[in-house]
Structures are given as structure tokens and as C-alpha cells.
Design an enzyme around this catalytic site. Structure first.
Site, PDB file in Angstrom:
ATOM      1  N   GLY A   1     -10.584   3.610  -6.901  1.00 53.29           N
ATOM      2  CA  GLY A   1     -11.359   3.408  -5.682  1.00 53.29           C
ATOM      3  C   GLY A   1     -12.260   4.608  -5.484  1.00 53.29           C
TER       4      GLY A   1
ATOM      5  N   GLY B   1     -12.835   8.516  -2.119  1.00 50.80           N
ATOM      6  CA  GLY B   1     -12.108   8.564  -3.385  1.00 50.80           C
ATOM      7  C   GLY B   1     -12.786   9.478  -4.395  1.00 50.80           C
TER       8      GLY B   1
ATOM      9  N   ARG C   1     -13.161  -0.708  -9.447  1.00 49.93           N
ATOM     10  CA  ARG C   1     -13.393  -2.121  -9.759  1.00 49.93           C
ATOM     11  C   ARG C   1     -14.756  -2.301 -10.425  1.00 49.93           C
ATOM     12  NH1 ARG C   1     -13.499  -6.236  -4.807  1.00 49.93           N
ATOM     13  NH2 ARG C   1     -15.319  -4.924  -4.383  1.00 49.93           N
TER      14      ARG C   1
ATOM     15  N   ALA D   1      -8.279  -0.678   3.856  1.00 54.97           N
ATOM     16  CA  ALA D   1      -6.942  -1.039   4.313  1.00 54.97           C
ATOM     17  C   ALA D   1      -6.774  -2.552   4.365  1.00 54.97           C
ATOM     18  CB  ALA D   1      -6.680  -0.430   5.688  1.00 54.97           C
TER      19      ALA D   1
ATOM     20  N   SER E   1      -7.334  13.671   6.528  1.00 50.03           N
ATOM     21  CA  SER E   1      -8.340  13.859   7.562  1.00 50.03           C
ATOM     22  C   SER E   1      -9.318  14.960   7.177  1.00 50.03           C
ATOM     23  CB  SER E   1      -7.690  14.212   8.902  1.00 50.03           C
ATOM     24  OG  SER E   1      -8.684  14.424   9.888  1.00 50.03           O
TER      25      SER E   1
ATOM     26  N   GLY F   1     -12.880  13.745   6.719  1.00 49.80           N
ATOM     27  CA  GLY F   1     -14.088  13.056   6.293  1.00 49.80           C
ATOM     28  C   GLY F   1     -14.430  13.359   4.850  1.00 49.80           C
TER      29      GLY F   1
ATOM     30  N   LYS G   1      -1.128  10.320  11.060  1.00 46.45           N
ATOM     31  CA  LYS G   1      -2.595  10.249  10.945  1.00 46.45           C
ATOM     32  C   LYS G   1      -3.177   9.342  12.025  1.00 46.45           C
ATOM     33  CE  LYS G   1      -6.725  10.705   9.063  1.00 46.45           C
ATOM     34  NZ  LYS G   1      -7.517   9.574   9.510  1.00 46.45           N
TER      35      LYS G   1
ATOM     36  N   HIS H   1      -3.196  11.332  15.140  1.00 45.81           N
ATOM     37  CA  HIS H   1      -4.282  12.312  14.996  1.00 45.81           C
ATOM     38  C   HIS H   1      -5.606  11.676  15.409  1.00 45.81           C
ATOM     39  CE1 HIS H   1      -7.779  13.677  12.655  1.00 45.81           C
ATOM     40  NE2 HIS H   1      -7.260  14.895  12.677  1.00 45.81           N
ATOM     41  N   ASN H   2      -5.870  10.472  14.920  1.00 44.13           N
ATOM     42  CA  ASN H   2      -7.130   9.804  15.242  1.00 44.13           C
ATOM     43  C   ASN H   2      -7.203   9.437  16.718  1.00 44.13           C
ATOM     44  OD1 ASN H   2      -7.456  10.026  12.480  1.00 44.13           O
ATOM     45  ND2 ASN H   2      -8.258   7.960  12.232  1.00 44.13           N
TER      46      ASN H   2
ATOM     47  N   GLU I   1      -8.136  12.457  18.476  1.00 42.50           N
ATOM     48  CA  GLU I   1      -9.558  12.668  18.169  1.00 42.50           C
ATOM     49  C   GLU I   1     -10.436  11.861  19.126  1.00 42.50           C
ATOM     50  OE1 GLU I   1     -12.276  10.940  14.642  1.00 42.50           O
ATOM     51  OE2 GLU I   1     -10.634  12.221  13.947  1.00 42.50           O
TER      52      GLU I   1
END
Length: 481
Positions: free
Chosen positions: A13, A18, A37, A80, A132, A134, A186, A189-190, A193
């Protein structure tokens, strides 16, 4: 590009996150197998960045698996949901007992728990990992939150700690807990944020709407704040956004951007799970609802003519102290937002059997991640001193800071109400604080109402047990339930 026989880890990915994670691993001396892919993305990564380290490109799932050392470690960086399940289904038949699959995307922790349980039966370790920071963090050093088994962390841990951000020489990576703990942390965390960004946005709106500051002047205020206790990544970038002028129009950048904030879902997940756990994370919820309201264009357009007060800016002594008052209100509200988030992690750990060290969570958020901030050092210290701390609001330093901020906090909200400036984040944070410190809450009346219309019973303050009043009977006799 330098070739080696086997790769210590592989990434499948190769979109932005990635690709950058793979480059980060290679830059730190790890041989990385690559798979996507679309073969073109694999080729482009090698062509553009092959000189950064050892990459082994693979153009089929079998070739990718064959390129990995045993136990094989496969990092999945795809969307996801169903796409993640599809990749897992593709690779599992090619793997063996003891191999490790890492989902480093923003998966829902419930999906991670399901996947971990299913693969555990096959002898394969599944590690849901929050990442986390970005795209820049993925490349230069993110905050990494792996869940899964302790055994899987023995091999993964050194790699992830190596490529994570560092604060005072310490890696911003730790084994969070079993199965879905990493993705749960996570998620929270978001959520924090979301709350942090909303509070900063409200500070801007107040300084402009009540203080009469220009975006450039507010940028300077934020730069000043960033040199003190509010020192953080979000405050830093806010000052830069506010200082930016749109080249096409010559207007402040913030004035040419549509006032409709988008979201990808992790904030909603945080609120939904907060409701399921019965944890009052009202600050995070209001931040999510504020984004929803901003996007409700038809509703907002239909309501444009509703009456409200004049927004005449402050003058005199009130204006002279206003920026300082907003700083106090922002700091106090941020403490509430973080306190609520850590309470949710604590509740999630108790509900799902995770032994989560809150101090370590605070520690790995100090660098790499979006909410990295100076005061996370103080949160780390607070939990180190008292691991079972019920709320950050009772910790010595935070308690004093919030108490000292109260007059300014209340004054800012009063000004916002008087001028008709919406401050859902500031207001709900103060309401939460006042709710916690109240000697008695009106919930006593709510319990009476529930018993009246639904015989739901109530508890008394003077004796044990549950009771019901026969409200329709003469004399309204009380009985034990």
C-alpha cells in the site's frame, strides 16, 4: 538502489503514508520490501527514492512474501474497512505461524479486535498500530502506537522505535496494550485533536469578533502564545495559516477559505465509543458537532436572518486584557479536553482488559503526532507521580493553572454570549469543570422524574438500596425496589 537478499519488513500500500513510512524505514538502515496493487507506484518509489536505502520491489503477493525474513513482518497501509480485509485475505494464505501483519491505517479498534482474534487462531500476530504525524511524520518520525501481543512487539518494537520521533532521546513509540488498544488510543488521540483545533478556532473567532484583531495581528498573538505554555504544533501552524495572504486575491488566506470543516470519521468514533462507555467527553463531542454544523449549509443559510446582539468590538481596558484572557480560557479548556480523552482511554482499558500506561501514552504524544505540545511533558509527569490519577484536573499543577484561569475563562465566555459569538468548546469545557466540582447536581430531580413516569427507581443519600414512590397513590408511599 542497493539490493539485499531479504527484507526485515515489508510495506504493502504505497500511497503517500505507506510510501513515506517505507522510506523512513529504509533511511534508518532497514531493508524494505515494497508492494502495491498498482505496479506503477512500486516502480515510481524505487525510481525516485531508491538511493535512500535498501528496497526490494515485489510485483505479486507471493514475490512480496518471499522477499521477507522470517518471521515475516507485513505492514498494511490501505484504506480502512473492506480494503484492509481484502489485503489480509490475500496475504494470510501465504504466511506461516509466527508471522506478523501490521495494520498501520486508521482502522476502527473493533475491527482490529476482530481481526486479531481471527488471525491468532491461525498462529499469526495481528498488530493494529496507530500512526500520527501525517505524511511528514511518517517520513521524518511519527508517534507510533502499536497494539497486539507482547511477542509481536519484541520484533516490531526496535524497528518502530528506531523510526519514531524522539523527545529528549526517548522514542515516541510504546507497546500500548493487547489486540485493539493501539487503534483505540489513536482514535482518542484524534478526538483530542478535534477538540484542540476547535478551541484554537474559537480563540481566533473571539480575537477577531470581540477584539477587532486582523488575521495578521492574531497570527502574532499565536506566535507569542507558542513561546509559552501553549507551545505546540497546532498553535505553531495556526500562526502560519493566519499570517498567509492569498496570492490571487490579496486577502487574508483565512477569509477566502470556505467555513465548512470536513472530517474523516475518527472524531465521530471517539464520541460514539464515549457514549458506549458512559464517559463524558463533551469537549470532543462539541468539536465534532461544530464541524457538522459548519457543513450544514442549507440549515445555516435558512437561519441567516435570525436575530442576535450587536458585535461591536471591545474597547478600553476590556480590550487591553482580552488576548490574555483568551489565552487563559484556551489553556483551561485544553486541559479539560485532554483530561476527558485520558479518562476515555482509562475507561477503554478497564472495559476491554488493556493494561494501558497513561503516562507512557502522554510521553509518546510529545513528538511526531499532531497534538504534540509542551504541556504533554506535564501530563507525563502527572501520571508518573500518580498512575491512578482520577482526572488531570485534580493534579497539582493543572489544578492550580485552571483555578487561576477561572476569572478570565468565565469573562471570555460571558463576552462571547453577550456578543453572540459561538464558543461551544470553551462553554462546554467550563460546564464540565463546574459539573465536576459541584456539591450536588440537578440529576436528583432527573431521577425523581424518571421514577415518576417510568418507575425506574432512585437511590437515597441517607440509606442504602433502591426505592420507588407510588406517585399516583394517596400519600405517595415509598417502597424498596
Amino acid at each position: 538502489m542497493r539490493m539485499s537478499k531479504k527484507a526485515s519488513i515489508g510495506v504493502t500500500g504505497l500511497a503517500v503514508m505507506g510510501r513515506n513510512l517505507a522510506r523512513n524505514l529504509a533511511r534508518h538502515g532497514h531493508t524494505v520490501a515494497l508492494h502495491n496493487r498498482s505496479e506503477q507506484r512500486t516502480k515510481e518509489l524505487v525510481e525516485q527514492f531508491g538511493d535512500e536505502g535498501d528496497f526490494i520491489p515485489a510485483y505479486s503477493a507471493q514475490e512480496f512474501v518471499d522477499a521477507l525474513e522470517r518471521p515475516r513482518q507485513v505492514v498494511i497501509m490501505v484504506k480502512a474497512g473492506a480494503p484492509t480485509d481484502a489485503v489480509i485475505d490475500e496475504f494470510v494464505p501465504l504466511l506461516e505461524k509466527g508471522d506478523v501483519i501490521v495494520d498501520a491505517g486508521n482502522a476502527h479498534f473493533a475491527d482490529t479486535r476482530r481481526r486479531e482474534a481471527a488471525l491468532r487462531e491461525k498462529g499469526i500476530h495481528f498488530v493494529g498500530t496507530g500512526v500520527s504525524g501525517g505524511e511528514e511524520g511518517a517520513l521524518h518520525g511519527p508517534s507510533i502506537m502499536p497494539g497486539g501481543s507482547k511477542e509481536s512487539y519484541q520484533s516490531l518494537g526496535p524497528l518502530f522505535e528506531d523510526i519514531s520521533a524522539k523527545v529528549d532521546g526517548e522514542p515516541c513509540c510504546t507497546h500500548v496494550g493487547a489486540d485493539g488498544a493501539g487503534h483505540f488510543v489513536k482514535m482518542v488521540h484524534n478526538g483530542i485533536e478535534y477538540a484542540d483545533m476547535q478551541l484554537i478556532a474559537e480563540s481566533f473567532d473571539l480575537l477577531r469578533g470581540a477584539g477587532g484583531y486582523s488575521p495578521a495581528e492574531i497570527a502574532e498573538v499565536f506566535r507569542t502564545w507558542n513561546s509559552g505554555r501553549l507551545d505546540s504544533y497546532l498553535i505553531e501552524i495556526t500562526s502560519q495559516v493566519l499570517a498567509h495572504t492569498d496570492a490571487a486575491s490579496g486577502k487574508p488566506f483565512v477569509d477566502i477559505v470556505a467555513d465548512q470543516a470536513e472530517q474523516k470519521g475518527t472524531g465521530r468514533w471517539t464520541v460514539q465509543i464515549g457514549l458506549d462507555l458512559g464517559v463524558p467527553i463533551s469537549g470532543i463531542a462539541e468539536a465534532v458537532f461544530a464541524r457538522s454544523l459548519s457543513g450544514a449549509s442549507n440549515l445555516r443559510e435558512a437561519s441567516r436572518g435570525l436575530g442576535g446582539p450587536s458585535r461591536a468590538p471591545l474597547t478600553g481596558s476590556a480590550l487591553d486584557t482580552f488576548a490574555d484572557d483568551v489565552e487563559q480560557a484556551l489553556y483551561a479548556s485544553k486541559v479539560v479536553a485532554y483530561a476527558q480523552g485520558f479518562n476515555q482511554i482509562q475507561a477503554g482499558g478497564a472495559e476491554y482488559g488493556w493494561d494501558i500506561d497513561l503516562g507512557k501514552v502522554a510521553s509518546i504524544w510529545r513528538g511526531g503526532c499532531i497534538i504534540r505540545a509542551k504541556f504533554l511533558n506535564d501530563i507525563t509527569a502527572a501520571y508518573a507521580e500518580e498512575p491512578a490519577l482520577p482526572t488531570l484536573l485534580t493534579s497539582g499543577g493543572f489544578r492550580k493553572a485552571v483555578e487561576d484561569a477561572q476569572d478570565s475563562w468565565r469573562s471570555v465566555i460571558s463576552t462571547a454570549v453577550r456578543l453572540g459569538i459561538p464558543t461551544p468548546g470553551f462553554s462546554t469545557a467550563l460546564a464540565y469543570y463546574d459539573g465536576l466540582r459541584a456539591e450536588r447536581l440537578p440529576a436528583a430531580l432527573v431521577q425523581g422524574q424518571r421514577d415518576y413516569f417510568g418507575a425506574h427507581t432512585y437511590r437515597r443519600v441517607d440509606r442504602e438500596g433502591s426505592f420507588h414512590t407510588a406517585w399516583a397513590a394517596d400519600g405517595r408511599p415509598e417502597s424498596s425496589a
